[in-house]
Design a protein around this motif. Structure first.
Motif, PDB file in Angstrom:
ATOM      1  N   PRO A 130       0.831  -1.207   0.000  1.00 48.94           N
ATOM      2  CA  PRO A 130       0.000   0.000   0.000  1.00 48.94           C
ATOM      3  C   PRO A 130       0.864   1.255   0.000  1.00 48.94           C
ATOM      4  N   ALA A 180      -2.244  -0.936   7.232  1.00 47.96           N
ATOM      5  CA  ALA A 180      -3.011  -0.539   6.045  1.00 47.96           C
ATOM      6  C   ALA A 180      -3.762  -1.718   5.441  1.00 47.96           C
ATOM      7  N   ALA A 181      -3.118  -2.878   5.398  1.00 46.26           N
ATOM      8  CA  ALA A 181      -3.730  -4.047   4.773  1.00 46.26           C
ATOM      9  C   ALA A 181      -4.534  -4.888   5.765  1.00 46.26           C
TER      10      ALA A 181
END
Length: 304
Positions: A115, A165-166
């Motif tokens: 990301p 983020a993931a």
């Protein structure tokens, strides 16, 4: 398929000596795989090949960036793959030698689609101590925490950032969506000296770095790039910086660096034990018997 030799192993196991011997024997060129040796001016603390050694055979992957550039595994992979292509075009044998497992994985297996950076989160994380950051990473991804040293703050922050983020550990993401290296038959040779011998070599090397002028080198780098330059948090330089700040005596810094490098060697071997198809040689890279075995392996590989 073009042959490619990869030499891996812990710090101070003799990878430089073996890579030089193999490169001279087989008309090879060496690609360094070290996350700190990519920086210009960082000489003693990285144990880079000496100018005399570099004059023997062409070297790649050294002195690529100034300290202001935060080199990533992706940066390294792109540069190393360009070097690989050039070496192959010249009809020489590429030999990748180094101890940064993440960079080696990026080169051979490729990178996952990570990301984008989150500047706000990154700035908040930078306010925390290396110890606190590493604790956060341990909670999010224990496997990544075991592989990334707490002093390697940029990599710790990026691992936290990507995991958040993931919403899944970065080590799980490493396994997906990679752009693997193609066109090469890879021979992996690992150095596995007895632990007592390896630790003795580590202790000697760490002490020699300081006796040869690591504190002065660090002082010059700080004057040029600032005390907050991230590469200066790496092993050896962090302890030399503490000497300059009056926080450690020279003897304390040497002892701390020796312990840090021994711990790093354990993490390196944990990582490399997971590499597939490694031909482990029981000794150091400057051992004549290890060289004989390595030459035999390369000769057999070339005939395939």
């Amino acid at each position: 398929m073009n042959p490619l030799v990869v030499l891996l192993g812990a710090t101070a196991s003799g990878k430089t000596a073996l890579s030089l011997a193999l490169a001279q024997h087989f008309a090879g060129e060496i690609i360094s795989c070290d996350s700190v040796a990519v920086y210009r001016g960082m000489e003693l603390g990285t144990a880079k090949p000496t100018p005399a050694e570099r004059a023997l055979v062409p070297h790649h992957g050294l002195d690529l960036y100034d300290l202001e550039h935060a080199c990533t595994a992706g940066d390294y992979s792109r540069s190393a793959r360009e070097s690989l292509a050039g070496i192959t075009e010249r009809g020489h044998l590429p030999i990748v030698a180094g101890g940064t497992g993440l960079y080696l994985r990026a080169l051979i297996d490729g990178l996952f689609p990570s990301p984008p950076a989150d500047p706000g989160l990154r700035e908040r994380l930078r306010r925390r101590t290396p110890e606190r950051l590493h604790t956060i990473l341990e909670r999010l991804d224990p496997k990544a925490a075991a592989l990334i040293h707490r002093n390697d703050v940029p990599k710790v922050i990026r691992a936290i950032e990507v995991s958040l983020a993931a919403r899944r550990p970065i080590t799980e993401q490493w396994e997906a969506g990679r752009d693997a290296l193609t066109g090469y038959r890879i021979l992996r040779i690992g150095l596995n000296p007895p632990r007592a011998e390896l630790y003795h070599r580590i202790n000697q090397r760490a002490a020699a770095m300081f006796h040869l002028g690591l504190v002065a080198e660090t002082e010059a780098l700080i004057a040029r790039h600032g005390a907050d330059s991230r590469p200066l948090t790496s092993l050896g330089y962090a302890e030399a910086s503490a000497v300059l700040r009056g926080e450690l005596t020279l003897d304390q810094a040497i002892a701390q660096a020796q312990q840090g490098h021994r711990n790093y060697a354990k993490r390196q071997m944990t990582w490399f034990r997971r590499e597939p198809g490694v031909h482990w040689l029981e000794g150091t890279g400057d051992d004549p018997e290890v060289l004989r075995q390595a030459v035999e392996l390369v000769e057999q590989h070339a005939k395939q």
